[in-house]
Design an enzyme around this catalytic site. Structure first.
Site, mmCIF file in Angstrom:
data_model
loop_
_atom_site.group_PDB
_atom_site.id
_atom_site.type_symbol
_atom_site.label_atom_id
_atom_site.label_comp_id
_atom_site.label_asym_id
_atom_site.label_seq_id
_atom_site.Cartn_x
_atom_site.Cartn_y
_atom_site.Cartn_z
ATOM 1 N N GLN A 276 2.771 10.082 2.149
ATOM 2 C CA GLN A 276 4.117 9.144 2.058
ATOM 3 C C GLN A 276 5.039 9.686 0.841
ATOM 4 O O GLN A 276 6.360 9.868 0.542
ATOM 5 C CB GLN A 276 4.612 7.991 2.008
ATOM 6 C CG GLN A 276 3.522 7.075 2.703
ATOM 7 C CD GLN A 276 3.698 5.729 3.262
ATOM 8 O OE1 GLN A 276 2.680 5.047 2.707
ATOM 9 N NE2 GLN A 276 4.788 4.899 3.451
ATOM 10 N N CYS B 285 6.337 -0.552 7.026
ATOM 11 C CA CYS B 285 6.132 0.741 6.244
ATOM 12 C C CYS B 285 7.882 1.353 5.223
ATOM 13 O O CYS B 285 8.804 1.548 5.869
ATOM 14 C CB CYS B 285 6.557 1.403 7.277
ATOM 15 S SG CYS B 285 5.185 2.939 6.666
ATOM 16 N N LEU B 286 6.994 1.435 4.564
ATOM 17 C CA LEU B 286 7.936 2.130 3.519
ATOM 18 C C LEU B 286 8.759 2.741 3.502
ATOM 19 O O LEU B 286 10.222 3.594 3.113
ATOM 20 C CB LEU B 286 7.326 2.488 1.757
ATOM 21 C CG LEU B 286 6.370 1.516 1.723
ATOM 22 C CD1 LEU B 286 6.017 1.315 -0.196
ATOM 23 C CD2 LEU B 286 7.867 -0.043 0.687
ATOM 24 N N HIS C 110 -3.221 1.191 8.159
ATOM 25 C CA HIS C 110 -2.412 0.951 8.049
ATOM 26 C C HIS C 110 -1.996 2.887 7.286
ATOM 27 O O HIS C 110 -1.518 4.033 8.105
ATOM 28 C CB HIS C 110 -1.078 0.214 7.527
ATOM 29 C CG HIS C 110 0.495 1.029 7.727
ATOM 30 N ND1 HIS C 110 0.836 -0.079 8.469
ATOM 31 C CD2 HIS C 110 0.623 1.657 6.802
ATOM 32 C CE1 HIS C 110 2.668 0.486 7.813
ATOM 33 N NE2 HIS C 110 2.305 1.411 6.995
ATOM 34 N N GLU C 111 -2.860 2.479 6.239
ATOM 35 C CA GLU C 111 -2.374 4.166 4.886
ATOM 36 C C GLU C 111 -3.523 4.681 5.912
ATOM 37 O O GLU C 111 -3.538 5.651 4.774
ATOM 38 C CB GLU C 111 -3.243 3.047 3.446
ATOM 39 C CG GLU C 111 -2.679 2.053 3.188
ATOM 40 C CD GLU C 111 -1.304 2.375 3.206
ATOM 41 O OE1 GLU C 111 0.089 3.337 3.276
ATOM 42 O OE2 GLU C 111 -0.783 1.240 3.280
ATOM 43 N N HIS D 44 -1.688 6.794 8.109
ATOM 44 C CA HIS D 44 -0.739 7.752 7.183
ATOM 45 C C HIS D 44 -1.387 9.158 6.625
ATOM 46 O O HIS D 44 -0.871 10.090 7.139
ATOM 47 C CB HIS D 44 -0.380 7.177 6.046
ATOM 48 C CG HIS D 44 0.952 6.793 6.142
ATOM 49 N ND1 HIS D 44 2.298 7.100 6.851
ATOM 50 C CD2 HIS D 44 1.116 4.945 5.672
ATOM 51 C CE1 HIS D 44 2.621 6.185 6.393
ATOM 52 N NE2 HIS D 44 2.954 5.007 5.570
ATOM 53 N N GLY E 101 0.705 -1.443 0.393
ATOM 54 C CA GLY E 101 0.093 0.363 -0.031
ATOM 55 C C GLY E 101 0.601 1.168 -0.355
ATOM 56 O O GLY E 101 1.889 1.386 0.346
HETATM 57 O O1 GNR Z 1 4.119 -2.390 2.324
HETATM 58 C C1 GNR Z 1 4.357 -2.465 3.419
HETATM 59 N N1 GNR Z 1 3.866 -3.498 4.027
HETATM 60 C C2 GNR Z 1 2.820 -3.754 5.729
HETATM 61 C C3 GNR Z 1 2.595 -5.093 5.886
HETATM 62 C C4 GNR Z 1 2.091 -4.738 7.658
HETATM 63 C C5 GNR Z 1 1.346 -3.403 7.441
HETATM 64 C C6 GNR Z 1 1.527 -2.414 6.834
HETATM 65 C C7 GNR Z 1 1.806 -2.659 5.614
HETATM 66 S S1 GNR Z 1 1.887 -1.254 4.719
HETATM 67 C C8 GNR Z 1 3.477 -1.509 3.489
HETATM 68 C C9 GNR Z 1 3.453 -0.324 2.953
HETATM 69 C C10 GNR Z 1 3.363 1.199 3.258
HETATM 70 O O2 GNR Z 1 3.943 1.952 3.914
HETATM 71 N N2 GNR Z 1 1.954 1.910 3.771
HETATM 72 O O3 GNR Z 1 2.174 3.177 3.806
HETATM 73 NI NI NI Z 2 3.353 3.071 5.455
#
Ligand code: GNR
Ligand code: NI
Length: 171
Positions: A51, A92-93, A134-135, A138, A46
């Site tokens: 980001q 998270c990226l 999670h998104e 953000h 995601g």
């Molecule tokens: O790539 C992603 N993997 C992930 C793994 C477990 C829980 C959440 C994520 S989201 C992350 C990509 C990202 O940072 N999205 O904001």
């Molecule tokens: Ni993230």
């Protein structure tokens, strides 16, 4: 399409609250396409516009193994959430190489606009449920490390600052 730069924690811009998209126009479709390219290139499940330093409510997601199930969520809202919670390891990226446990709703029902500007609703569970939550965090300026203890967060902050220095020096 173009690859966008992903902000790295502890960049203060990650704490910006996104505003709703007023109209799904050509500019937003271009943003969506660039975010998709960026997410797939980074091997993420995601990506939130926050980001890539765009503070509007846009998310792209693909939690499939085949990497061909793109979901575009514009102005997403969680309209229902299970009382049941699940704890799972997240990454998270924007916080590379850091993984830790976070508690989330096990299932959520989401309403959002798609790339075509049309509203749709869906229920997510498993990784998709984790990813949506999670998104959406953000978009509210929240990074998953903020659920961890102050001690862990400080260690992560120090590690990220050191990594940024090392990356600049090229070692
Ligand atoms: O790539 C992603 N993997 C992930 C793994 C477990 C829980 C959440 C994520 S989201 C992350 C990509 C990202 O940072 N999205 O904001
Ligand atoms: Ni993230």
């Amino acid at each position: 399409m173009s690859l966008l730069t992903i902000l790295r924690y502890p960049d203060p811009r990650l704490h910006t609250v996104a505003r709703p998209v007023a109209a799904v126009d050509e500019r937003i479709r271009q943003l969506v396409d660039d975010m998709c390219q960026t997410m797939y290139e980074a091997d993420g499940v995601g990506l939130a516009a926050t980001q890539v330093d765009v503070h509007e409510c846009v998310i792209v997601m693909d939690t499939s193994d085949s990497r061909d199930q793109l979901q575009v969520l514009i102005n997403p809202e969680i309209i229902a959430a299970s009382a049941e919670m699940h704890v799972a390891e997240e990454g998270c990226l924007s916080v590379p190489l850091v993984y830790d446990k976070v508690e989330r709703h096990a299932r959520v029902t989401v309403r959002a606009l798609g790339r075509d500007g049309q509203p749709h609703e869906f229920e997510a569970e498993g990784l998709a449920a984790i990813c949506v939550q999670h998104e959406m965090d953000h978009l509210l300026g929240k990074v998953f490390v903020e659920y961890l203890s102050a001690l862990k967060r400080d260690r992560i902050r120090t590690k990220m600052l050191k990594k940024a220095r090392d990356d600049l020096r090229g070692d």
